[in-house]
Structures are given as C-alpha cells and as structure tokens.
Scaffold this motif. Structure first.
Motif, short mmCIF file in Angstrom:
data_model
loop_
_atom_site.label_atom_id
_atom_site.label_comp_id
_atom_site.label_asym_id
_atom_site.label_seq_id
_atom_site.Cartn_x
_atom_site.Cartn_y
_atom_site.Cartn_z
N ASN A 46 0.71 -1.37 -0.07
CA ASN A 46 0.67 0.00 -0.31
C ASN A 46 0.78 1.26 -0.21
O ASN A 46 0.62 2.84 0.48
CB ASN A 46 -1.34 0.40 1.20
N ALA A 47 1.81 1.02 -0.81
CA ALA A 47 2.64 2.54 -0.86
C ALA A 47 2.28 3.54 -1.45
O ALA A 47 1.65 2.82 -2.42
CB ALA A 47 4.56 2.01 -1.66
N LYS A 48 2.15 4.90 -1.49
CA LYS A 48 1.86 5.20 -2.13
C LYS A 48 2.10 5.43 -3.38
O LYS A 48 3.27 6.78 -3.18
CB LYS A 48 1.41 7.61 -1.35
N VAL A 49 1.09 5.87 -4.49
CA VAL A 49 2.36 5.95 -5.82
C VAL A 49 0.86 7.00 -6.83
O VAL A 49 0.17 7.06 -6.92
CB VAL A 49 1.89 4.96 -6.46
N LEU A 50 2.03 7.85 -7.34
CA LEU A 50 0.95 8.90 -7.88
C LEU A 50 1.64 8.40 -10.02
O LEU A 50 2.78 8.68 -9.75
CB LEU A 50 1.84 10.25 -8.05
N ILE A 51 0.56 8.97 -10.29
CA ILE A 51 1.18 8.04 -11.86
C ILE A 51 0.79 9.24 -12.79
O ILE A 51 -0.24 10.25 -12.48
CB ILE A 51 0.44 7.48 -12.51
N CYS A 52 2.17 10.17 -13.14
CA CYS A 52 1.95 11.15 -14.10
C CYS A 52 1.61 10.26 -15.86
O CYS A 52 2.76 10.01 -16.55
CB CYS A 52 2.85 11.80 -14.14
N ASP A 53 0.65 10.24 -16.12
CA ASP A 53 0.01 9.70 -17.44
C ASP A 53 -0.33 10.77 -18.54
O ASP A 53 -0.80 11.03 -18.62
CB ASP A 53 -0.94 9.17 -17.28
N TYR A 54 0.80 11.23 -19.39
CA TYR A 54 1.24 12.09 -20.71
C TYR A 54 0.70 11.45 -22.35
O TYR A 54 -0.01 11.77 -22.49
CB TYR A 54 2.21 12.41 -21.09
N ALA A 55 0.27 9.76 -21.69
CA ALA A 55 -0.06 9.34 -23.24
C ALA A 55 -1.66 8.78 -23.34
O ALA A 55 -1.98 9.10 -24.46
CB ALA A 55 0.99 7.55 -23.31
N LYS A 56 -2.14 8.30 -22.37
CA LYS A 56 -3.50 8.00 -22.33
C LYS A 56 -3.56 7.46 -23.62
O LYS A 56 -4.77 7.55 -24.03
CB LYS A 56 -4.45 9.55 -22.10
N ASP A 58 -4.15 3.23 -24.79
CA ASP A 58 -3.89 1.70 -23.90
C ASP A 58 -3.15 1.11 -23.38
O ASP A 58 -3.34 0.46 -22.24
CB ASP A 58 -4.86 0.53 -25.66
N ALA A 59 -1.58 1.18 -24.12
CA ALA A 59 -0.35 0.67 -22.56
C ALA A 59 -0.88 0.96 -21.81
O ALA A 59 -0.48 0.86 -20.96
CB ALA A 59 0.96 0.99 -24.09
N SER A 60 -0.87 2.84 -21.58
CA SER A 60 -0.75 3.30 -20.37
C SER A 60 -1.90 2.46 -19.44
O SER A 60 -1.31 2.82 -17.65
CB SER A 60 -0.68 4.73 -20.29
N GLN A 61 -2.60 3.11 -20.22
CA GLN A 61 -3.78 2.14 -18.46
C GLN A 61 -3.49 0.76 -18.77
O GLN A 61 -4.77 0.49 -17.34
CB GLN A 61 -5.69 2.79 -19.79
N ARG A 62 -3.29 0.15 -19.64
CA ARG A 62 -3.09 -1.14 -19.35
C ARG A 62 -1.70 -1.07 -17.82
O ARG A 62 -1.96 -2.17 -17.05
CB ARG A 62 -2.33 -2.59 -20.35
N ILE A 63 -0.84 -0.54 -18.19
CA ILE A 63 0.27 -1.02 -17.16
C ILE A 63 -0.58 0.07 -15.95
O ILE A 63 -0.25 -0.16 -14.34
CB ILE A 63 1.02 0.07 -17.46
N ILE A 64 -1.66 1.63 -15.84
CA ILE A 64 -1.88 1.49 -14.20
C ILE A 64 -2.74 1.00 -13.73
O ILE A 64 -2.46 0.56 -12.38
CB ILE A 64 -2.60 2.96 -14.76
N LYS A 68 -2.46 -0.51 -9.87
CA LYS A 68 -3.46 -1.00 -9.26
C LYS A 68 -3.94 -2.68 -8.60
O LYS A 68 -4.18 -2.17 -7.39
CB LYS A 68 -5.30 0.14 -9.63
N ALA A 69 -3.82 -3.12 -8.93
CA ALA A 69 -4.09 -3.83 -9.59
C ALA A 69 -2.38 -4.81 -8.01
O ALA A 69 -3.56 -6.06 -7.62
CB ALA A 69 -4.32 -5.27 -10.20
N SER A 70 -2.14 -4.28 -7.87
CA SER A 70 -1.08 -4.78 -7.26
C SER A 70 -1.03 -4.63 -5.55
O SER A 70 -1.35 -3.23 -5.27
CB SER A 70 0.42 -4.61 -7.62
N ARG A 71 -1.17 -5.29 -4.47
CA ARG A 71 -1.02 -5.08 -3.56
C ARG A 71 -0.23 -3.99 -2.96
O ARG A 71 -0.46 -3.76 -1.53
CB ARG A 71 -0.82 -5.98 -2.54
N ASN A 72 1.23 -4.15 -3.04
CA ASN A 72 2.20 -3.30 -2.94
C ASN A 72 1.75 -1.50 -3.05
O ASN A 72 2.65 -0.85 -2.75
CB ASN A 72 3.53 -3.64 -3.66
N PHE A 73 0.94 -1.63 -4.04
CA PHE A 73 1.02 0.45 -4.55
C PHE A 73 -0.72 0.51 -4.09
O PHE A 73 -1.37 -0.98 -4.30
CB PHE A 73 1.44 0.38 -6.28
#
Length: 368
Positions: A46-56, A58-64, A68-73
């Motif tokens: 649950n580490a706090k993460v900020l994502i700066c998505d310039y791409a917006k 399909d690839a960036s959304q899948r990475i995001i 989000k699915a990881s319990r580490n973040f």
C-alpha cells in the motif's frame, strides 16, 4: 514421589491463580507473534504512488491497471504534471511516482521500444529501492504480455532517486537514531525525578514549599531540557561532520522542532514519575515501555504502510513518529515550517496534554 507430585500440583495452582503470570506466559507471546508477524517483513504494501500519464493510450492504461491491481501500490493520484510530482514528494504524500511518456503505445508498436521513468523518495533508501524494484517488475509483467514474438517491444525503465541519489543509509539512520535517543534519554531522565524525592524522603520539603505544583514540575524539567539540547547538539555535530548527513533546511527550525520534541518527552517522563512509586518501576516503564513503541511505530525500522489500520492509529500516539518526519523533511528535503506545521501542532498538543496531566496528577498526590 507422591510428595513431589503434591508440590508440583501446588505450584500449578499458584501459577493458575496468578493472572499476571498467566498474562506473561500466554498473552505476551501471542501479542509478539501477531505484532512482529505484521512488521518483520521486507515486503512493502500500500505504498502511495502518483502516476503522471502523458500517453493516455491503451498501453498506459494497462500499465496503470496492473499497478492498481498490485497490493504493493496504492495509486493515490493521476496527474499529468511534473510540478504535481514535485509538490507531492515535498509534502511526503507519496513514496513513488511513475511517468508514462507521450505516444507510449505508438512507440511500442512502431519503434519496438519505449521509456518509462520511475521516481522514488530516497530519503529512505531501502524503501525506495524496494518500491522501484516492484514497479519495474510490474512493468516487466506487462512487457511480457505484449512480447510474445521474439525481439518484440521493449520497455526501458529509468529510475531516478531524489533527495538521496547515492542511496546512503545514513539518511534514514540518523533521523531515526535522533528520534530514538531523545525519546528514551529524556523520558528516562525525568521519570526518576519526582519518584526519587519520594524514596529519599525529601518530598515533604517540596510539599511545604511555597511553589505551586506547576512550578515544581517546571523546576524538575528545566535542567534536563538544557542537558538534552546539549546532547542534541553533539549528535548533530557528529552526524553532519563524521557521518556525512546533509543539513539542507534551517538549523534554527531544526532546533525549535527538537526543543519541542524534548519538551514532549520530558512531560511524558514527569507523568511516569508521578504515577510510579519506585525508581525501578519508573526506569522499567521508561526503557521497556518506550523502546518497543518507538522502534516499531516511528517508521524508522519498519514501514508504517505494512501495518494494519489499528496499528497505524496507535503509531499516531508515538511522538517519535512525528519528530522523525520533521527531521527528514528539514535536514534532507530542506523544507520549512509551512511544510511541517501539522507535525509541529501534534507535538505541541501532546506536550500540553502530558504536562497538564502531570500537574493534575501531582496535585492529587499533594491532596492525599
């Protein structure tokens, strides 16, 4: 043999009748297993993460989605702004930032290569390295999904460590040690101040003196406050000269915040001194009662994000947690009072409450 069995039964009866002994035998081990089971782990959740998505895309959304699915973040924000990243790190609201560049999907499809930047707060180098590794593995998992053919698209991750690019352990070690030393030493020194008067029989002199209880409390705390400031100066001198600890912020602000922390600890020590009847009991509570909470709940040894919510709430009651944040912000990040005002108010509130309880407890003893 029969007499031996009788004595053994008698001892069992004594143990079962003594609730304190039963608590030590069964309650403490269970509590330690549960407590250390949550804390003694290298995994960070649950580490706090900020994502700066310039791409917006399909690839960036899948990475995001994978992040989000990881319990580490715990993805707290998604803002396409470098200024937002700097502000979030300055406030300490995030531990990691991930920058997804423009045309991410296009570069992967046509150029077979793209870059992703990972920025970590390296004021805690161990945590920064671990989180960077988690993020890299998550991005690599997405790359493996799209990299079915040989020599398929490749995502290069650029890791940037801010505040501590060399990942020196002293950046995390020194603020934690300062917090631990001040709390233990200040509480220990004052915890035996009043109880020593009781044991030596000189309490009667204090009882008939013209000073009111508040002034007596203050007179007990002032010498230890001065000695603690001198002790702090020695620690800072050694840390900055021999250990290479930076001093990016205001030294005057650090002394002000440290003085407030010392007052908090002295007030806690006076309270312990008021409610105990012997120096041994006061020292035991000061050392054993303060060492474990300070070590576990300050964020110095173990990340607070790993803890369940009830333990995180308990950590808010530990003064060294807030002082540890202040020292890192001032010494490493170079922040000012505008950025640590919340922690300052919390320490001031703790000091006021503890001092008022100490005075009230002392009045009750005078009346008795």
């Amino acid at each position: 043999m029969k007499q031996l069995s009788v004595f053994i039964r008698k001892e069992f009866f004594h143990v079962f009748r003594d609730r304190k002994t039963l608590l030590l035998l069964f309650g403490m081990p269970l509590a330690q297993v549960l407590l250390f089971g949550f804390l003694l782990t290298n995994e960070i959740r649950n580490a706090k993460v900020l994502i700066c998505d310039y791409a917006k895309d399909d690839a960036s959304q899948r990475i995001i989605e994978k992040l989000k699915a990881s319990r580490n973040f715990d993805v707290v924000q998604q803002k396409p702004s470098n200024a937002a990243i700097q502000e979030a790190f300055r406030k300490g609201s995030i531990s990691l930032a991930i920058v997804l560049p423009q045309h991410l999907a296009y570069d992967l499809e046509h150029n077979h290569s793209a870059g992703v930047q990972i920025i970590a707060d390296a004021s805690d180098p161990n945590k920064a390295s671990t989180l960077s590794s988690y993020a890299t593995n998550t991005i690599s998992a997405y790359q493996a999904e799209i990299n079915m053919p040989v020599n398929g698209p490749r995502i290069d991750t650029e890791i940037r460590m801010i505040y501590n690019p060399e990942l020196k352990g002293v950046y995390n070690y020194v603020p934690g040690v300062i917090s631990l030393v001040l709390l233990l030493i200040c509480v220990l020194m004052t915890s035996i101040a009043i109880v020593k008067e009781k044991e030596s029989g000189t309490m009667e002199i204090l009882l008939v003196s013209p000073l009111n209880p508040f002034l007596i409390i203050i007179s007990k705390a002032v010498p230890y406050f001065v000695l603690s400031v001198v002790n702090l100066s020695c620690i800072l001198l050694l840390s900055c000269t021999l250990l290479g600890m930076p001093m990016q912020g205001s030294l005057l602000l650090l002394y002000f915040e440290s003085s407030l922390m010392i007052l908090t600890c002295l007030s806690l020590g006076l309270l312990i001194s008021n409610v105990t009847a012997s120096q041994q009991a006061a020292m035991l509570i000061s050392l054993m009662g303060m060492l474990l909470p300070t070590t576990l709940f300050s964020g110095f040894m173990f990340p607070l994000e790993n803890m369940p919510m009830p333990l995180q709430l308990i950590a808010n009651l530990v003064p060294s947690k807030w002082y540890y944040i202040i020292v890192k912000d001032v010494m490493i990040k170079g922040l000012g009072i505008r950025d640590v005002w919340k922690e300052t108010l919390i320490l001031a509130g703790m000091t006021t409450v503890l001092l008022l309880i100490s005075v009230q407890t002392f009045k009750t003893r005078l009346a008795s």
